[in-house]
Design an enzyme around this catalytic site. Sequence first.
Site, PDB file in Angstrom:
ATOM      1  N   HIS A   1      10.386 -26.461  44.352  1.00 17.60           N
ATOM      2  CA  HIS A   1       9.827 -25.277  43.706  1.00 17.60           C
ATOM      3  C   HIS A   1       9.508 -25.471  42.224  1.00 17.60           C
ATOM      4  O   HIS A   1       9.839 -24.625  41.387  1.00 17.60           O
ATOM      5  CB  HIS A   1      10.765 -24.083  43.900  1.00 17.60           C
ATOM      6  CG  HIS A   1      10.930 -23.662  45.337  1.00 17.60           C
ATOM      7  ND1 HIS A   1       9.918 -23.730  46.267  1.00 17.60           N
ATOM      8  CD2 HIS A   1      12.008 -23.165  46.011  1.00 17.60           C
ATOM      9  CE1 HIS A   1      10.357 -23.291  47.442  1.00 17.60           C
ATOM     10  NE2 HIS A   1      11.619 -22.949  47.317  1.00 17.60           N
TER      11      HIS A   1
ATOM     12  N   HIS B   1       8.426 -16.121  47.027  1.00 20.00           N
ATOM     13  CA  HIS B   1       9.671 -16.423  47.723  1.00 20.00           C
ATOM     14  C   HIS B   1      10.508 -15.165  47.969  1.00 20.00           C
ATOM     15  O   HIS B   1      11.722 -15.146  47.732  1.00 20.00           O
ATOM     16  CB  HIS B   1      10.455 -17.461  46.916  1.00 20.00           C
ATOM     17  CG  HIS B   1      11.355 -18.320  47.718  1.00 20.00           C
ATOM     18  ND1 HIS B   1      12.529 -17.863  48.279  1.00 20.00           N
ATOM     19  CD2 HIS B   1      11.260 -19.624  48.078  1.00 20.00           C
ATOM     20  CE1 HIS B   1      13.116 -18.851  48.925  1.00 20.00           C
ATOM     21  NE2 HIS B   1      12.370 -19.931  48.826  1.00 20.00           N
TER      22      HIS B   1
ATOM     23  N   GLU C   1       6.582 -18.071  53.311  1.00 24.20           N
ATOM     24  CA  GLU C   1       5.830 -18.503  52.129  1.00 24.20           C
ATOM     25  C   GLU C   1       4.505 -19.156  52.519  1.00 24.20           C
ATOM     26  O   GLU C   1       4.488 -20.334  52.876  1.00 24.20           O
ATOM     27  CB  GLU C   1       6.654 -19.520  51.339  1.00 24.20           C
ATOM     28  CG  GLU C   1       8.043 -19.069  50.969  1.00 24.20           C
ATOM     29  CD  GLU C   1       8.996 -20.249  50.793  1.00 24.20           C
ATOM     30  OE1 GLU C   1       8.863 -20.974  49.791  1.00 24.20           O
ATOM     31  OE2 GLU C   1       9.856 -20.460  51.661  1.00 24.20           O
TER      32      GLU C   1
HETATM   33  C1  GLA Z   1      12.659 -22.818  50.317  1.00 27.00           C
HETATM   34  C2  GLA Z   1      13.151 -24.097  50.857  1.00 27.00           C
HETATM   35  C3  GLA Z   1      14.576 -23.955  51.291  1.00 27.00           C
HETATM   36  C4  GLA Z   1      15.440 -23.416  50.189  1.00 27.00           C
HETATM   37  C5  GLA Z   1      14.883 -22.145  49.645  1.00 27.00           C
HETATM   38  C6  GLA Z   1      15.655 -21.690  48.436  1.00 27.00           C
HETATM   39  O1  GLA Z   1      12.415 -21.888  51.296  1.00 27.00           O
HETATM   40  O2  GLA Z   1      12.365 -24.593  51.897  1.00 27.00           O
HETATM   41  O3  GLA Z   1      15.054 -25.189  51.702  1.00 27.00           O
HETATM   42  O4  GLA Z   1      15.517 -24.342  49.162  1.00 27.00           O
HETATM   43  O5  GLA Z   1      13.523 -22.337  49.292  1.00 27.00           O
HETATM   44  O6  GLA Z   1      17.013 -21.671  48.645  1.00 27.00           O
END
Ligand code: GLA
Length: 381
Positions: free
Chosen positions: A129, A203, A343
């Site tokens: 991210h 997210h 997402e």
């Molecule tokens: C995304 C990732 C997950 C996790 C979340 C945050 O969805 O794919 O693995 O890291 O973000 O916790």
Amino acid sequence: VSIMKFAVGVAAAVLALPAIGWAADFRRAPFGRTADGERVEAITLSNGRGVTARIITLGASVQSLTTPDSAGRSADVVLGYPSIDGYLAQPEYFGATVGRVANRIAKGRFRLDGKTYQTPVNNGPNALHGGTRGFDKVVWRVLDVQRGPEASVTLGYTSPDGDQGYPGKLEVTATYALNERNELSVDYRATTDRATVVNISNHTYWNLGGEGSSRGAMGHRLTLPAESYTPVDADLIPTGKFRPVAGTVFDFRRPTVIGDRVRDASDEQIVFGRGYDHNWVVSRKATAEPRLMARVEDPHTGRVLEVLSAQPGIQFYSGNFLDGKVIGKAGKLYRQGDALVLEPQMFPDTPNQPEFGSVRLEPGERYRNLIIFRLSATPRR
Ligand code: GLA
């Protein structure tokens, strides 16, 4: 004379408008300060139909979203913290904007025009991210707010050249809009002054039963109109293959209760993800217009969420890392499976996987990801 009368009539109608008031409105309020003393603001959008969305400038995040169930009862259906302190300490990305590149980049490393770039490694051996100070951790500027048939707020962030190791100065905007059809959209746009990589998503963690309800989200029925997904290795980096969902626990082409298969350890992919944490391929390439990418229904409250975007992939994460360490807005612990995240984005690790397409952005081009969260409720059976 009749023209005069008409003009007077029009003027009177225009003057009367503010008195009638717009259906969709906004309110601004302080939401605290960061450790550096930067002010964080909350902008609450409401549509006069029972939906309110509170957006905070920290991370351009959805802090709360209330919507009625099939009996007209309202609840906050997104996970989040009651105040700024939780957000400052957060590793969970509650409601946040994630970028420059959402999800994982293997080893945090990628090549562009013959040069290797290194972004901070913040998730095992990989980057997640956007790095240690991604878009979720910075305070965005309020560029514009609107009321009217829809209420909106546009937030902006300038990511300097070299930010988190990425080349190019990136100008990003996020416009959240709430209309009278109970759609909350977020429109991400970006431009750069040098070739770079961009893949921005949102997210938000959903529990359609309410974020403080005693039921998690694993009883929700999910539909993902995807024939294949991108399997991952043990560190959740895609192997580069496309695997058909048919005959696997990844088949959500028909509405399926998430919890029925989220523990199915006979599928190694579920073991790697500790549940679902994968990218579904809705199409190989982006579409011209946003189309339905996911539908979620909570049988207990009748609330329905539909997610639309033009992006090719959708990461579905079943809240596997929620472990009861954080306390949410209703004063309840968030535990594993208490929410799901959807997402829309380009496939994870695309900068290192040419067969996935490209997340390259050139000067003069415009990046865009318009995500629509459509809320409704079905009559109870
Ligand atoms: C995304 C990732 C997950 C996790 C979340 C945050 O969805 O794919 O693995 O890291 O973000 O916790």
